[in-house]
Write an enzyme that holds these catalytic residues in place. Sequence first.
Site, PDB file in Angstrom:
ATOM      1  NE  ARG A 165       9.532   9.774  12.055  1.00  0.00           N
ATOM      2  CZ  ARG A 165      10.358   9.532  13.085  1.00  0.00           C
ATOM      3  NH1 ARG A 165      11.204   8.506  13.076  1.00  0.00           N
ATOM      4  NH2 ARG A 165      10.321  10.300  14.155  1.00  0.00           N
ATOM      5  CB  CYS A 182       4.885  14.964  11.888  1.00  0.00           C
ATOM      6  SG  CYS A 182       4.994  15.604  13.556  1.00  0.00           S
ATOM      7  CD  GLU A 228       6.876  11.603   9.758  1.00  0.00           C
ATOM      8  OE1 GLU A 228       7.517  12.611  10.113  1.00  0.00           O
ATOM      9  OE2 GLU A 228       6.330  10.833  10.563  1.00  0.00           O
TER      10      GLU A 228
HETATM   11  C1  LIG Z   1      -2.076  11.098  15.813  1.00  0.00           C
HETATM   12  C2  LIG Z   1      -0.852  10.528  15.135  1.00  0.00           C
HETATM   13  C3  LIG Z   1       0.382  10.586  15.768  1.00  0.00           C
HETATM   14  C4  LIG Z   1       1.525  10.073  15.165  1.00  0.00           C
HETATM   15  N1  LIG Z   1       2.730  10.145  15.807  1.00  0.00           N
HETATM   16  C5  LIG Z   1       3.838   9.625  15.228  1.00  0.00           C
HETATM   17  C6  LIG Z   1       5.114   9.682  15.891  1.00  0.00           C
HETATM   18  O1  LIG Z   1       5.250  10.175  17.000  1.00  0.00           O
HETATM   19  N2  LIG Z   1       6.182   9.155  15.255  1.00  0.00           N
HETATM   20  C7  LIG Z   1       6.088   8.566  14.021  1.00  0.00           C
HETATM   21  O2  LIG Z   1       7.105   8.095  13.486  1.00  0.00           O
HETATM   22  N3  LIG Z   1       4.898   8.507  13.363  1.00  0.00           N
HETATM   23  C8  LIG Z   1       3.784   9.015  13.928  1.00  0.00           C
HETATM   24  N4  LIG Z   1       2.588   8.960  13.275  1.00  0.00           N
HETATM   25  C9  LIG Z   1       2.516   8.397  11.916  1.00  0.00           C
HETATM   26  C10 LIG Z   1       2.149   6.887  11.877  1.00  0.00           C
HETATM   27  O3  LIG Z   1       1.366   6.565  13.011  1.00  0.00           O
HETATM   28  C11 LIG Z   1       3.372   5.984  11.879  1.00  0.00           C
HETATM   29  O4  LIG Z   1       4.165   6.215  10.754  1.00  0.00           O
HETATM   30  C12 LIG Z   1       2.923   4.515  11.921  1.00  0.00           C
HETATM   31  O5  LIG Z   1       3.965   3.739  12.391  1.00  0.00           O
HETATM   32  C13 LIG Z   1       2.444   3.978  10.588  1.00  0.00           C
HETATM   33  O6  LIG Z   1       1.920   2.681  10.803  1.00  0.00           O
HETATM   34  P1  LIG Z   1       0.655   2.170   9.992  1.00  0.00           P
HETATM   35  O7  LIG Z   1       0.491   0.717  10.283  1.00  0.00           O
HETATM   36  O8  LIG Z   1      -0.510   3.014  10.220  1.00  0.00           O
HETATM   37  O9  LIG Z   1       1.209   2.326   8.504  1.00  0.00           O
HETATM   38  P2  LIG Z   1       0.352   2.722   7.212  1.00  0.00           P
HETATM   39  O10 LIG Z   1      -0.030   4.157   7.292  1.00  0.00           O
HETATM   40  O11 LIG Z   1      -0.723   1.750   6.970  1.00  0.00           O
HETATM   41  O12 LIG Z   1       1.477   2.544   6.090  1.00  0.00           O
HETATM   42  C14 LIG Z   1       2.623   3.371   6.057  1.00  0.00           C
HETATM   43  C15 LIG Z   1       3.588   2.829   4.996  1.00  0.00           C
HETATM   44  O13 LIG Z   1       4.067   1.554   5.417  1.00  0.00           O
HETATM   45  C16 LIG Z   1       3.755   0.549   4.457  1.00  0.00           C
HETATM   46  N5  LIG Z   1       3.424  -0.663   5.203  1.00  0.00           N
HETATM   47  C17 LIG Z   1       2.463  -0.817   6.152  1.00  0.00           C
HETATM   48  N6  LIG Z   1       2.494  -2.078   6.637  1.00  0.00           N
HETATM   49  C18 LIG Z   1       3.483  -2.723   5.971  1.00  0.00           C
HETATM   50  C19 LIG Z   1       4.003  -4.055   6.002  1.00  0.00           C
HETATM   51  N7  LIG Z   1       3.509  -4.995   6.822  1.00  0.00           N
HETATM   52  N8  LIG Z   1       5.029  -4.375   5.166  1.00  0.00           N
HETATM   53  C20 LIG Z   1       5.547  -3.448   4.323  1.00  0.00           C
HETATM   54  N9  LIG Z   1       5.100  -2.185   4.244  1.00  0.00           N
HETATM   55  C21 LIG Z   1       4.079  -1.821   5.055  1.00  0.00           C
HETATM   56  C22 LIG Z   1       2.571   1.092   3.672  1.00  0.00           C
HETATM   57  O14 LIG Z   1       2.486   0.502   2.391  1.00  0.00           O
HETATM   58  C23 LIG Z   1       2.921   2.575   3.637  1.00  0.00           C
HETATM   59  O15 LIG Z   1       3.867   2.840   2.631  1.00  0.00           O
HETATM   60  C24 LIG Z   1       1.428   9.484  13.871  1.00  0.00           C
HETATM   61  C25 LIG Z   1       0.175   9.417  13.230  1.00  0.00           C
HETATM   62  C26 LIG Z   1      -0.960   9.931  13.851  1.00  0.00           C
HETATM   63  C27 LIG Z   1      -2.286   9.823  13.151  1.00  0.00           C
END
Ligand SMILES: Cc1cc2nc3c(=O)[nH]c(=O)nc-3n(C[C@H](O)[C@H](O)[C@H](O)COP(=O)(O)OP(=O)(O)OC[C@H]3O[C@@H](n4cnc5c(N)ncnc54)[C@H](O)[C@@H]3O)c2cc1C
Length: 315
Positions: free
Chosen positions: A180, A236, A307
């Site tokens: 992560r 998580c 996380e």
């Molecule tokens: C129901 C549910 C299930 C999930 N299951 C998993 C799982 O199985 N495994 C897992 O790893 N995660 C899981 N997650 C967590 C999350 O979905 C992941 O971490 C996801 O990949 C985050 O993507 P996001 O675009 O929503 O990022 P955001 O939440 O928008 O951002 C996360 C971080 O990334 C940075 N960021 C976003 N976009 C960029 C970019 N283009 N350039 C640079 N930095 C950026 C942001 O500034 C922030 O620091 C889950 C979440 C939920 C709600």
Amino acid sequence: MSPLAHIEALLPRYQGVIRREEPMARHTAFKVGGACDLYLAPESLDDLCMAVATLSREGIPLIVVGGGSNLLVKDGGIEGAVITLAGLDTTLDEEVAGETVFLTVPAGIKTQRLGRFAAQKGYAGLNFTTGIPGTLGGALAMNAGTTPVAFEGILDALTVVDRSGEIHTVSRHALTLSYRHLTIGGKDRHDEAFPIIVSARLRLTRGTREALMTERKRLLKKRTQSQPVHLPSAGCFFKNPPQGPSAGKLIDDLGLKGETHGRAQVSPLHANYLVNTGGATAADIIALATRVKERVKRRHGIQLDEEVTLVGKEA
Ligand SMILES: Cc1cc2nc3c(=O)[nH]c(=O)nc-3n(C[C@H](O)[C@H](O)[C@H](O)COP(=O)(O)OP(=O)(O)OC[C@H]3O[C@@H](n4cnc5c(N)ncnc54)[C@H](O)[C@@H]3O)c2cc1C
């Protein structure tokens, strides 16, 4: 006068969306969080580079938000600007070389859409993302995955925009990926100089469409049975400690499933999910997380780390 007040004048050629006082609860999977001063959705890469360069020059802090599915924004909101890549082109580029397939993918694409596209084309390597919400950019910044696989296994190169608005390509060997966690030039997502990921080249292999689609269905079913996917959360909440039982098992062993603070709850279905049962504040979630951490530390002597990415200021 604050540069925020006349940002339009500072960005005369910018075509994208500019909004003020945008509630972040609209842009986070937890559905909590105060407003950001400025919300920008550039329409093109030029727009993005212009906006980033201007914000940096004016000393306006900037946070990138993907799907907000790993973000906990505090109730006092975010000082400065939030930028989303949702308005950028999401066309993918495919290059097949024997059994290897290189996909060049814009970072604003939804991870679910990307995974489905790959499976439908019979490209293997992305099924571990089945059910992970958010965008590719966020997934890369997090090195998202499902144990034992994550983006580190398929990432070939990144294209990024640095904080002065310059575009660079960064090859895999210049990136550090671990559980992560991604660092680009020694900076991670908590660093205000972390570059903005605009696209990624992924290395996949040729597979079978039917087998990949069947596996996706199985993985989705497993998720809906074991995770509270219908309530707002950020997945998580804590990282699994490097040694020993998972965070979920440590919390479950303490009988904390169902524990609440205000409208925040430790999910009765999965102990490492903190959920918003309706009307929770970020303060509720943080207070509940703090209690969980204290109890785990006291009983097991293990310090849990988030996380989830916490941003913003207290109300
Ligand atoms: C129901 C549910 C299930 C999930 N299951 C998993 C799982 O199985 N495994 C897992 O790893 N995660 C899981 N997650 C967590 C999350 O979905 C992941 O971490 C996801 O990949 C985050 O993507 P996001 O675009 O929503 O990022 P955001 O939440 O928008 O951002 C996360 C971080 O990334 C940075 N960021 C976003 N976009 C960029 C970019 N283009 N350039 C640079 N930095 C950026 C942001 O500034 C922030 O620091 C889950 C979440 C939920 C709600």
